[in-house]
Design an enzyme around this catalytic site. Structure first.
Site, PDB file in Angstrom:
ATOM      1  N   LYS A 249       0.835  -1.216   0.000  1.00  0.00           N
ATOM      2  CA  LYS A 249       0.000   0.000   0.000  1.00  0.00           C
ATOM      3  C   LYS A 249       0.865   1.260   0.000  1.00  0.00           C
ATOM      4  CE  LYS A 249      -3.921   2.299   0.387  1.00  0.00           C
ATOM      5  NZ  LYS A 249      -3.650   3.585   1.019  1.00  0.00           N
TER       6      LYS A 249
ATOM      7  N   GLU B 191       0.545   6.713  -6.672  1.00  0.00           N
ATOM      8  CA  GLU B 191      -0.600   7.628  -6.736  1.00  0.00           C
ATOM      9  C   GLU B 191      -0.133   9.082  -6.778  1.00  0.00           C
ATOM     10  OE1 GLU B 191      -3.508   8.908  -3.264  1.00  0.00           O
ATOM     11  OE2 GLU B 191      -3.956   6.867  -3.948  1.00  0.00           O
TER      12      GLU B 191
END
Length: 336
Positions: free
Chosen positions: A188, A195
């Site tokens: 993550k 991102e």
């Protein structure tokens, strides 16, 4: 299954709502009583304390903690005092993977199990599903598989990769057991670093489109200043371009969908200040890359751009002006 949920913010409440719709039973707790009452109306069982939450769940319990990374340690320690050997603590926030390894060891010494779950999906996850990156021991992850399967988007969220056939894997359904303790949050962390880079690329590209018009001519011509270049002179409809790229372009993505929606609602983005926060994962990605000797220049640049957006470059900019004045007598505004 039955699950306890601690932390009912945008993500926590979305997780609970999705689980309730799938037939799971949820006992919920938050420091805000209103948040608890709202989910009680949706079918959850409310608890006014961690002790009450634990007492409301039959053993072996599973309790998902969905609070900011800075608060996880304290919440988990308090929660552990009300749990029994064999119970599972799930950290679904954005904790550092090093902290997961240490936390799993401390809980394990008390007979408690630990699972880290990197959770992506934002405020739309309750409807679209959550992408889950899971770290922990095989047996406990297997025990929680029905929870992960209900939260994940499902195989129909994307077309199957050519060559994949047979029963869909967990990854194709939207959740993956990535490895041992910390692996979920490690994946993550890198996800969020990527991102940052994707968001920065869209922002820079659309900014270039927005400035495709001719030069304004408001820069004084002098011997020290480079002449203002002539722009291509295109008056581009940036919002229309976002819509265009959503259809058939190689840069199509959910982020581009969000760009198009934002530009339709506020073409000049006047409702935003441009100050962009970072929640930590981008920094951890950059540091981890340095420690591993792996080049990640795009991800690092995107992180530094967020620092710049918050005014952290102002002193450096003033220093540039001071040096130009010192070596060349260039006063601010004289260009060059």
């Amino acid at each position: 299954m039955q699950l306890g949920m601690v932390g009912l913010g945008r993500m926590g409440s979305g997780l609970v709502r999705r689980l309730l719709r799938s037939g799971h039973e949820c006992v919920v707790h938050d420091v805000r009583p209103d948040a608890v009452r709202e989910l009680e109306r949706a079918g959850a069982t409310g608890a006014s304390s961690l002790a009450e939450l634990a007492a409301s769940l039959p053993p072996p319990r599973a309790v998902w903690v969905m609070v900011p990374a800075a608060l996880v340690g304290g919440v988990v320690e308090e929660l552990a005092d009300h749990l029994e050997p064999g119970d599972v603590v799930i950290d679904g926030g954005n904790s550092h993977f090093h902290d997961d390894v240490a936390r799993a060891a401390r809980l394990g010494a008390r007979g408690l199990r630990f699972v880290d779950v990197g959770t992506s999906g934002g405020v739309w996850g309750a409807e679209r599903g959550f992408c889950l990156m899971v770290g922990g021991e095989d047996d406990v992850v297997g025990r929680l598989a029905p929870i992960f399967a209900s939260l994940a988007p499902g195989v129909d969220a994307a077309s199957r990769t050519p060559g994949r056939d047979g029963a869909p894997s967990g990854a194709e359904q939207g959740w993956l057991h990535c490895g041992p303790h910390g692996a979920g949050h490690y994946v993550k962390m890198v996800h969020n670093g990527i991102e940052y880079g994707l968001m920065a690329a869209y922002a820079e590209g659309f900014n270039l489109l927005r400035h495709a018009g001719p030069a304004t001519g408001d820069r004084a011509a002098d011997a020290e200043t480079a002449p203002a270049p002539d722009g291509p002179g295109y008056d581009l409809d940036v919002g229309a371009i976002a819509e265009l790229w959503r259809r058939g372009s190689v840069v199509t993505s959910w982020l581009l969908d969000l760009v198009a929606a934002a530009l339709h609602a506020d073409p000049g983005l006047e409702g935003f200040s441009g100050r962009v926060a970072d929640s930590g994962e981008g920094r951890w990605t950059a540091v981890t890359a340095v420690e591993a000797g792996v080049p990640t220049p795009v991800l690092a640049a995107a992180l530094h751009q967020r620092f710049t957006s918050r005014g952290r470059a102002g002193y450096a900019d003033r220093m540039l002006s001071a040096m130009r004045l010192g070596f060349g007598g260039h006063h601010e505004g004289s260009g060059g």
